[in-house]
Design a protein around this motif. Structure first.
Motif, short mmCIF file in Angstrom:
data_model
loop_
_atom_site.label_atom_id
_atom_site.label_comp_id
_atom_site.label_asym_id
_atom_site.label_seq_id
_atom_site.Cartn_x
_atom_site.Cartn_y
_atom_site.Cartn_z
N ILE A 232 31.47 85.89 -6.92
CA ILE A 232 30.02 86.25 -7.10
C ILE A 232 29.57 85.63 -8.45
O ILE A 232 30.19 85.89 -9.36
N ILE A 233 28.59 85.47 -8.35
CA ILE A 233 27.69 85.00 -9.65
C ILE A 233 26.55 85.92 -9.84
O ILE A 233 25.46 85.99 -9.17
N HIS A 234 26.30 86.36 -11.27
CA HIS A 234 25.33 87.33 -11.67
C HIS A 234 24.24 86.16 -12.34
O HIS A 234 24.55 85.68 -13.31
N CYS A 235 22.88 86.25 -11.76
CA CYS A 235 21.88 85.32 -12.22
C CYS A 235 20.67 86.17 -12.82
O CYS A 235 20.47 86.97 -12.14
N PRO A 236 20.40 86.01 -13.98
CA PRO A 236 19.39 86.80 -14.49
C PRO A 236 18.12 86.54 -13.85
O PRO A 236 17.15 87.33 -13.60
N VAL A 237 17.83 85.52 -13.03
CA VAL A 237 16.70 85.36 -12.52
C VAL A 237 17.02 85.65 -10.77
O VAL A 237 16.16 86.15 -10.31
N CYS A 238 17.93 84.85 -10.12
CA CYS A 238 18.53 85.26 -8.93
C CYS A 238 18.90 86.45 -8.22
O CYS A 238 19.12 86.80 -7.34
#
Length: 857
Positions: free
Chosen positions: A437-443
RNA sequence: GCGGACGUGGCGAAAUGGUAGACGCAGCAGACUUAAAAUCUGCUCCUCAGCCGAGGGUGCGGGUUCGAGUCCCACCGUCCGCACCA
């Protein structure tokens, strides 16, 4: 007299099996399949004898089923992720990967020396990216199918190590390594929605008829179904309402308070404006979670000053508390208290001076005089009183009526809740499978795209700082967001290692496939026909695997719900414990006897013997596998592990026990290498009249074959060993003078070959060597299991017991199935019987054919 | 507290309601050996009895049955799982 050379023999036959790739199997849709699996080990270092008991049992089953003509899958692998590797990294400065690799090499060699019939071409290690890449994909599919999600959850937090601890890692309220007091913390964690299958998992237990009853019970209790109702309590003068769960809606008229869990959202909200409450909640969360703490903790509450409105009587008000004994994780995190009919509620009410109103009258009690003392009346037996429209009803009737009324009033509804909670799989650990998993500040939360899998662990990590090495790795977590291309961070948690063990049995079906598994291979091999492991996994691993199989089926991977058709849980191997005079644990090999027979330690001082306990490194009561195999060989160890105790019970390892097994190995060897009489060539046929002793031997042999097969089918390995020993005793009891005449030698050959085949699954190397010495072609591992001839297994002469008034007075030799009247007449003429009858005719005679004559005088 | 399993010789144990202790360990006696090891033979539930035999015996107490280690009831003990679960 020659002694059996196990060293040469065992190496030789292991080489032969390996060179012929005897145990490598493939799917053969036309052949009956049999999948035997032992719970795969964590590669923790070196094996001791206690570790190999279940592999010995599994190997016996595998070889036995092979001999019966099954196409047998018997694989082995390594549950290779886990904390001990990280601990070793910290203590010894070894990389977890290297440490794990070395342990696997050591343990694999040890298993191979035991001669286990594994298909090593299917070996897997879960720490290998070629294994864990598939579970990353599975996780993403779970996510897409709503079976994985992220939520805030209360966890055990170790403030020194900066990590979450599993419940079993919390000992007496403290972190098992740091010793710090564990706190409750709210953290964002990944969960698998095992509760989506609660009903199915519970209901299907009934059909697991080849599982031990106690494991099925433990799973049932763990899932913990209870029927009851949700009940709404509105709060006087406020908009909020509190929903409670109860199984005793019948006792609502006995309500004297409502209590919230300290972690209930409303409690948290109230605490914002109430410092006293905030302090109370803080205290509750610092309280340990261990049993000891819970048991001694006194029931405490904090009065919020608010009042709840009784759902059946809007005029009635009960105080609202926050109480330390209400769990957020169960039901709705809130309860109503009925002190008269719940012990906890009673203690709470007495402490805070709340009314105790009995509403269930025990059968025969006087309504005017009935009062509650120190004990609540919790039996669900009696009639309702003090309860308005419920008066006079039974408890069951009142539950129904109260439920209906709640539903009619819109004040609640009947419902079923379960103890089972979703499975939190996040661990703040390095040596595990990265969560893709990737945590994106936007998505926000973005799954790693499939073509980027596997997400592999970085190798250059440091274990110097506390906490998760992945989180403070300088570069690993920094990535571009796959959706928007902006800067983003990887999830740094890894999976709980139960994740890997929840599907490894599927991977074995096609261990080298580029997909997680080949559908056809899985369809052929699954389910596992016989799974063998320790009862310590009765709930977690087995429940997770049952869930995982269903979840994978729902995601289209499979068409299967139950992975393990048969389960056997073996007992532990125990050994006496020893302490030196100074109080230190001693290894068994450090203890010896002095001249006067006392046990003494390396310091020559007397040793304190402790109780016999499960072999464990911490108490040093372990016997190393290498030492035993060096001294006695693998077959002797295997025999001992199978013979002394029933498999489901604990086995006590003793020096004399292993010696006894070694004696028997040599005895068998001598029987075939120096037979009592010269044997005819292989294939000799038994013809002509047999001497009575020889005929008897032949019958014992056939009976043994039948009994051993039956015992092996039923996992009574200790009995099977005893049967085979009886047969060897019978062989040696025939006088050589008799055995050497007529068909005697042919019968002896038959018997020796039969013994060889029967011990094949237990002591495979010895069996091969015996087979060869007997002049037979081929391998025992390729021979069919012997079949008993029922004609020859039958006993022609039977011993019948004769009882007078229930006491044994004599025995009678009769032909099998003799006329009952003849047996009766013969029995009544026995001198002992005549003596006890004293000339009177018997009142009654019962003849049980071939068993007993029971005479009532 | 709830749920479950178990309780048989000196020890590990065996026994579809039908001769309790198979099989093994340990012990004792004997054979072989210069000796030891290894191996082989015999004995070993308890009490009384020289022998024949008799009586008792499967944690304790009852019950069902011609017959109970086994089935039923109550109790005692050991172990395991779960547990402030509403």
């Amino acid at each position: 007299m020659s002694r059996y050379n196990f060293r040469e023999t065992e190496e030789k036959w292991q080489r032969v099996w390996r060179e012929r790739r005897l145990f490598e199997v493939s799917t053969k849709p036309t052949t009956r399949k049999y999948y035997v699996l032992e719970m795969f080990p964590y590669p923790s270092g070196k094996l001791h004898v206690g570790h190999v008991r279940n592999y010995t049992m599994g190997d016996l089953v595998a070889r036995y089923r092979r001999a019966q003509g099954f196409n047998v899958l018997h694989p082995m692998g390594w549950d290779a992720f886990g904390l001990p590797a990280e601990n070793a990294a910290m203590a010894e400065k070894v990389h977890p990967a290297a440490w794990t690799r070395e342990n696997i090499a050591t343990m694999r060699a040890q298993l191979q020396r035991m001669g286990f019939a594994y298909d090593w071409s299917r070996e897997i290690a879960t720490c290998h990216p070629e294994y864990y890449r598939h579970e990353q994909k599975m996780f993403l599919d779970f996510l897409a199918n709503g079976l994985a999600y992220r939520k805030e959850a209360w966890v055990n937090w170790d403030p020194v190590e900066n990590t979450v601890l599993a419940n079993e890692q919390v000992i007496d309220g403290r972190g098992w390594r740091s010793g710090a007091i564990v706190e409750k913390r709210l953290l964002s964690q990944w969960f698998l929605r095992i509760t989506a299958f609660t009903d199915e998992l519970l209901e299907a237990i009934q059909r697991l008829d080849r599982w031990p009853e106690r494991v099925r019970l433990m799973q049932e209790n763990w899932i913990g179904r209870s029927e009851g109702a949700r009940v709404v309590f509105e709060l006087a003068g406020r908009d909020e309402r509190v929903e409670v769960f109860t199984t005793r809606q019948d006792t609502l008229f006995g309500a004297s308070f409502v209590a919230l869990s300290p972690n209930h959202p409303l409690a948290q909200k109230l605490a914002a404006t109430d410092p006293g409450l905030a302090a109370f909640i803080g205290e509750c969360n610092r309280m340990g979670t261990s049993e000891a703490v819970i048991e001694t903790a006194e029931k405490r509450g904090y009065a919020t000053g608010l009042e709840a409105i009784h759902p059946f009587d809007r005029q009635r008000r009960v105080p609202l508390y926050v109480a330390n004994f209400v769990l957020m994780e169960y039901g709705t995190g809130a309860i109503f208290g009925c002190p008269a009919h719940d012990q906890r509620d009673l203690e709470f009410a007495r402490k805070y001076g709340l009314p105790v109103i009995p509403v269930v009258l025990p059968p025969g009690a006087d309504p005017a005089g009935f009062a509650i003392g120190d004990e609540a009346y919790v039996e669900q037996d009696g009639t309702l009183f003090n309860s308005s429209f419920l008066d006079g009803l039974t408890v069951a009737g009142a539950k129904r009526a109260a439920g209906e009324r709640l539903e009619a009033l819109g004040q609640g509804q009947r419902t079923t809740v379960f103890r089972l909670r979703d499975w939190g799989v996040s661990r703040q650990r390095y040596w595990g499978c990265p969560i893709p998993i990737i945590h994106c500040p936007v998505c926000g939360i973005v799954p790693v795209p499939e073509h980027d899998l596997p997400v592999t662990l970085p190798e250059d990590v440091s274990f110097d700082k506390p906490g998760n090495p992945l989180a403070h790795h300088p570069s690993w977590k920094h990535v571009r967001c796959p959706q928007c291309g902006g800067g983003a961070e990887r999830e740094t948690d890894t999976f709980d290692t139960f994740f890997e063990s929840s599907w490894y049995f599927l991977r074995f079906c096609s261990a080298r496939d580029s997909h997680a598994f080949d559908r056809e291979a899985v369809a052929y091999w699954m389910p596992v026909d016989q799974y063998i492991g320790g009862v310590e996994h009765a709930v977690l691993h087995l429940l997770y695997s049952r869930f995982f199989t269903r979840a994978l089926s729902r995601c289209g991977y499979l068409d299967l719900d139950e992975p393990f058709a048969g389960l056997f849980t073996q007992g532990m191997v125990c050994h006496q414990t020893y302490r030196s005079a100074a109080g230190e644990w001693l290894f068994p090999e450090e203890v010896e006897r002095d001249d006067s027979g006392r046990l003494i330690g390396p310091d020559r001082r007397p040793v304190v013997t402790g109780r016999t306990e499960k072999m464990s490194k911490s108490k040093k009561n372990v016997v190393g596998l290498d030492a035993i195999v060096d001294t006695y060989g693998a077959d002797t160890a295997r025999l001992y592990l199978l013979s002394d105790s029933p498999p489901e019970r604990d086995l006590e390892w003793t020096e004399t026990g292993i010696e006894g097994a070694w004696r028997y190995v040599n005895r068998l060897w001598r029987m075939v290498s120096e037979p009592a009489v010269a044997l005819p060539p292989p294939g000799a046929v038994v013809t002509g009249e047999l001497a009575p002793e020889v005929d008897m031997l032949r019958r014992v042999m056939h009976r043994t074959v039948a009994a051993v097969g039956d015992d092996l089918d039923k996992f009574r390995f200790n009995r099977a060993v005893a049967r085979i020993r009886e047969l060897t005793n019978a062989i040696e009891e025939v006088p050589p003078a008799v055995l050497g005449t007529g068909a005697g030698p042919a019968v002896l050959r038959e018997a020796l070959e039969t013994v060889t085949l029967l011990v094949g699954p237990m002591m495979p190397h010895l069996a091969e060597e015996m087979w060869q010495v007997l002049g037979r072609e081929g391998l025992v591992a390729e021979q069919a299991w012997p079949v008993a001839d029922p004609e020859l297994a039958r006993q022609e002469q039977v011993t019948i017991a004769v009882q007078v008034n229930g006491k044994l007075r004599g025995t009678l030799e009769c032909p099998r199935d003799a006329e009952q009247s003849m047996v009766e007449t013969a029995a009544l003429q026995l001198p002992q019987v005549l003596r006890w009858l004293e000339g009177r005719p018997p009142r009654k005679v019962i003849v049980v054919p071939n068993r007993i004559v029971s005479i009532v005088a």
